[in-house]
Structures are given as C-alpha cells and as structure tokens.
Design a protein around this motif. Sequence first.
Motif, mmCIF file in Angstrom:
data_model
loop_
_atom_site.group_PDB
_atom_site.id
_atom_site.type_symbol
_atom_site.label_atom_id
_atom_site.label_comp_id
_atom_site.label_asym_id
_atom_site.label_seq_id
_atom_site.Cartn_x
_atom_site.Cartn_y
_atom_site.Cartn_z
ATOM 1 N N ALA A 181 0.787 -1.368 -0.012
ATOM 2 C CA ALA A 181 0.145 -0.084 -0.110
ATOM 3 C C ALA A 181 0.938 1.221 -0.026
ATOM 4 O O ALA A 181 0.537 2.263 -0.473
ATOM 5 N N ALA A 182 2.033 1.051 0.882
ATOM 6 C CA ALA A 182 2.893 2.429 0.804
ATOM 7 C C ALA A 182 3.329 2.620 -0.755
ATOM 8 O O ALA A 182 3.415 3.625 -1.091
ATOM 9 N N GLY A 183 4.060 1.648 -1.159
ATOM 10 C CA GLY A 183 4.524 1.574 -2.875
ATOM 11 C C GLY A 183 3.496 2.278 -3.727
ATOM 12 O O GLY A 183 3.620 3.143 -4.484
ATOM 13 N N PHE A 184 2.302 1.731 -3.730
ATOM 14 C CA PHE A 184 0.940 2.231 -4.180
ATOM 15 C C PHE A 184 0.754 3.765 -4.156
ATOM 16 O O PHE A 184 0.593 4.709 -5.033
ATOM 17 N N ALA A 185 0.759 4.186 -2.851
ATOM 18 C CA ALA A 185 0.469 5.408 -2.314
ATOM 19 C C ALA A 185 1.532 6.560 -2.952
ATOM 20 O O ALA A 185 1.185 7.551 -3.404
ATOM 21 N N LEU A 186 2.839 6.000 -3.003
ATOM 22 C CA LEU A 186 3.961 7.079 -3.350
ATOM 23 C C LEU A 186 3.884 7.108 -4.851
ATOM 24 O O LEU A 186 4.093 8.113 -5.371
ATOM 25 N N ALA A 187 3.555 5.899 -5.453
ATOM 26 C CA ALA A 187 3.428 5.944 -7.025
ATOM 27 C C ALA A 187 2.216 6.913 -7.535
ATOM 28 O O ALA A 187 2.231 7.716 -8.292
ATOM 29 N N ARG A 188 1.049 6.607 -6.624
ATOM 30 C CA ARG A 188 0.050 7.601 -6.992
ATOM 31 C C ARG A 188 0.471 8.809 -6.747
ATOM 32 O O ARG A 188 -0.286 9.997 -7.613
ATOM 33 N N HIS A 189 0.858 9.248 -5.748
ATOM 34 C CA HIS A 189 1.355 10.796 -5.521
ATOM 35 C C HIS A 189 2.069 11.342 -6.684
ATOM 36 O O HIS A 189 1.939 12.415 -7.291
ATOM 37 N N LEU A 190 3.069 10.387 -7.449
ATOM 38 C CA LEU A 190 3.748 10.971 -8.658
ATOM 39 C C LEU A 190 2.837 11.041 -9.718
ATOM 40 O O LEU A 190 2.908 11.976 -10.465
ATOM 41 N N LEU A 191 2.084 10.209 -9.962
ATOM 42 C CA LEU A 191 1.106 9.999 -10.884
ATOM 43 C C LEU A 191 0.120 11.204 -10.777
ATOM 44 O O LEU A 191 -0.182 11.973 -12.065
ATOM 45 N N ASP A 192 -0.276 11.815 -9.700
ATOM 46 C CA ASP A 192 -1.024 12.847 -9.590
ATOM 47 C C ASP A 192 -0.453 14.065 -9.914
ATOM 48 O O ASP A 192 -1.060 15.125 -10.315
ATOM 49 N N LEU A 193 0.807 13.759 -9.778
ATOM 50 C CA LEU A 193 1.716 15.299 -10.317
ATOM 51 C C LEU A 193 1.956 15.293 -11.822
ATOM 52 O O LEU A 193 2.517 16.220 -12.061
ATOM 53 N N GLY A 194 1.667 14.094 -12.278
ATOM 54 C CA GLY A 194 1.868 14.243 -13.823
ATOM 55 C C GLY A 194 3.051 13.295 -14.395
ATOM 56 O O GLY A 194 3.047 13.242 -15.562
ATOM 57 N N HIS A 195 3.514 12.565 -13.485
ATOM 58 C CA HIS A 195 4.477 11.722 -13.963
ATOM 59 C C HIS A 195 4.152 10.485 -14.522
ATOM 60 O O HIS A 195 3.198 9.858 -14.005
ATOM 61 N N ARG A 196 4.538 10.137 -15.804
ATOM 62 C CA ARG A 196 4.083 8.739 -16.567
ATOM 63 C C ARG A 196 5.295 7.900 -16.818
ATOM 64 O O ARG A 196 4.917 6.872 -17.529
ATOM 65 N N ARG A 197 6.538 8.288 -16.637
ATOM 66 C CA ARG A 197 7.683 7.237 -16.745
ATOM 67 C C ARG A 197 8.509 7.457 -15.417
ATOM 68 O O ARG A 197 9.257 8.527 -15.240
ATOM 69 N N VAL A 198 8.622 6.410 -14.776
ATOM 70 C CA VAL A 198 9.291 6.541 -13.606
ATOM 71 C C VAL A 198 10.347 5.345 -13.547
ATOM 72 O O VAL A 198 10.290 4.257 -13.916
ATOM 73 N N GLY A 199 11.779 5.525 -12.757
ATOM 74 C CA GLY A 199 12.685 4.538 -12.535
ATOM 75 C C GLY A 199 12.549 4.288 -11.103
ATOM 76 O O GLY A 199 12.043 4.937 -10.135
ATOM 77 N N PHE A 200 12.559 2.971 -10.955
ATOM 78 C CA PHE A 200 12.598 2.480 -9.581
ATOM 79 C C PHE A 200 13.982 1.561 -9.255
ATOM 80 O O PHE A 200 14.516 0.619 -9.866
ATOM 81 N N ILE A 201 14.565 1.979 -8.051
ATOM 82 C CA ILE A 201 15.822 1.303 -7.772
ATOM 83 C C ILE A 201 15.453 0.643 -6.567
ATOM 84 O O ILE A 201 15.055 0.847 -5.669
ATOM 85 N N GLN A 202 15.293 -0.857 -6.777
ATOM 86 C CA GLN A 202 14.987 -1.898 -5.855
ATOM 87 C C GLN A 202 15.881 -2.288 -4.834
ATOM 88 O O GLN A 202 17.057 -1.830 -5.012
ATOM 89 N N GLY A 203 15.403 -2.707 -3.737
ATOM 90 C CA GLY A 203 16.435 -3.411 -2.506
ATOM 91 C C GLY A 203 16.872 -5.058 -2.930
ATOM 92 O O GLY A 203 16.420 -5.314 -4.100
ATOM 93 N N LEU A 204 17.387 -5.449 -2.017
ATOM 94 C CA LEU A 204 17.594 -6.827 -2.227
ATOM 95 C C LEU A 204 16.634 -7.737 -2.438
ATOM 96 O O LEU A 204 15.361 -7.655 -1.781
ATOM 97 N N ALA A 205 16.495 -8.500 -3.329
ATOM 98 C CA ALA A 205 15.232 -9.500 -3.622
ATOM 99 C C ALA A 205 14.767 -10.174 -2.344
ATOM 100 O O ALA A 205 13.749 -10.631 -2.336
#
Length: 357
Positions: free
Chosen positions: A183-207
């Motif tokens: 839900a936290a990942g969803f909320a943060l991405a939703r925040h960026l989408l609401d600002l108009g971002h449509r292409r995002v890079g994601f640096i993940q952690g350890l699998a």
Amino acid sequence: MAGQTLEGTSTGKRPTIDDVARLSGVGRATVSRVLNDGPNVSDKMRSRVLEAVETLGYQVNLQARFLAGGANRTVLLIFSSDTESEPNSYYQAALETGALRVCAQTGFELVTHSVVQSGADVETRILHLVEESRCRGVILTPPFSDWSNLVRLLTEAGTALVRISPGSSEDPGAPGVGMDDEAAGFALARHLLDLGHRRVGFIQGLAEHLSAERRFLGAMRAFKEEGLDENAIVSRRGNFTFKSGTDLLPELIATDPRPTAIICANDDTAVGALFAAHRDGLDVPRDLSIASFDDTPVSALVWPPLTTVHQPIQEMSARAMQIIAGAGGSGGVAPQSCELLPFTIVERASVASPARR
C-alpha cells in the motif's frame, strides 16, 4: 465485595500487591499465585483477587518481578548483515531504540546480534545464539523474518518470537509487526502520477527482503490502474545502500524515454541517487524528481530534502517488545497475522510536477 473499603488507597500512591491482598481478604502468596496463573487456587478465590485487581487498578511491576525471581529477561534482536555493503545504520538504531524503550518499562534486556545472511549454516548459527542465551524472546528482522523454516524451528523450541516487516503471509507461525509496504508503494506512485509523472525509474532493494519487494509491486499496481503498461516503470536491482543510488541512477536516466521521477527502495539509496543527479548536472526536482521510503533523519538534511514514506520503525520494534513482554512465562506467543502500523507520505522539495520538454 460491595461495601468494603481500603484505607490508604486514596493518597495517589500506586496500589501494591499487599493492597490487593487486603481488599480481597486473602494472603499475599495467594494473590501472587493468581497473578502468575498458579495452581491450588479455587475459582471463587481467583475471582475475588481479580475483582480487587480491577477495583484498585493494580498493575504488575514486571521489572520487579524479574529482579526478584531471577527470570531470564533477555530478548535477542537479530539483524542481517552483508559483507559486501555497508549496513543501514539508522534502521538498526531505530529498531534498537524502540525496543529499548519498552525494555526500560518492563525490565527486559535487549541484546543485538548481526548475522551474515549469506554465510554457511545461518539458521544453525541463529538457533545456537538463542539456545546459548536462554533468552525469553527473539525479534527477527528482514530477511530472517521471512525464513519459514527458521520461524518454525524457533517456535517449536518454545521461543517467544516476533517478526519485523514480514513480506509473506504464507507462514503465520509467529506474529509480525510492520507497515503495509504494498500500500505504501502504491500511495507513493499514486502521488507521482497525480503530479503528472508517466515514466518512473525504480531502484529496488535486495530481492530477499520481501517487504521491500512489495513496495515495488504496489507502485506497479498504481501505474497499471492508471492504464499505463509495465514499461512505464523501469527498474534496477540495488541493495539499500548509498552506492546503489550513485551507481544505478545514471543507468536509469540513460533509458529512452528518460524517467521524470525516481523511486528508491529506501532513503540511503535515494541520497546516493540525489548525489549522482547533482554530479551529472541535473536539477532536482526541475529535471528529475526523487522519492523514497523510511523517512530517516538524513532525508530531511539533504538538499533538496526528500519526499519519502514515513515507516514507523521505532514503533514497530516497540510493539514487538510489547508482544514478547505480554507472553510472560508461557514460553511463546500465539500465532497471528502481521499487525500493520500506519504510514504517511512526507512531502518535501525533491518532488514536483515534471517539466515540459
């Protein structure tokens, strides 16, 4: 016990076990047996004592009980370590701080161990630590909190066990405390989408850290619900470190089309990404927005300060200690699902609407 009175309880002093004994009309030893769920107490007598406890608002002093009885008061807090990268020092310190606050209230002692997760016979090593310490309980952090066999072995040994941020619901053999990372990942991405971002890079952690993986899955869900395909998020695998950010940000901004925002698995990685952006002449957030997770102190100290998801790290370990303290002398904690604590998005200057190109 209607009509009974107890002199000396209106003075504002905390009621004692002797007060309970006088009000219930039994001996101090009987009260002690009732409070410790001991034998040789009739149901009628037990009810009288418990009624007196409720009337007086009496609370057991766990610290005094342990000191008097000599019971083992040790709880192990076990972290994973990686010889190839620096530790996330604040995460560990925050978990220790939260647990220690409850220890101070309950008379428990906290002992911290750092175990190399990639070492040989890791589970055997942890089991040996537990056996050698004869501890009252164990708090496991990721990725150990998701090792189902380790969880099973510890619970079968009668250890009071709590898992921090378990990422899987497949093994509910021990209680867990965390936040809803998906839900936290969803909320943060939703925040960026609401600002108009449509292409995002994601640096993940350890699998192996499944809770952090759920942050990425949540972001993917937000983009999918927006009607964007999976190519709207381009990802790279990191390891929660500053170096992850400095090494992987150039790869992400070299992709075509270039992302307008970067989400990092934690603040340490985001600070590294911010450093790399400054080094490469990018203005944050005009040219590139950067966001992350955890809300560690460094996130507010860098420039620009980071937009991040506040993870209640200290509260998580404090709650874990409370669960273990509540286990008393029962030898374990009943299995239950993960208890989720609330998160919030802390909006700061590292994120803005994407500039038009």
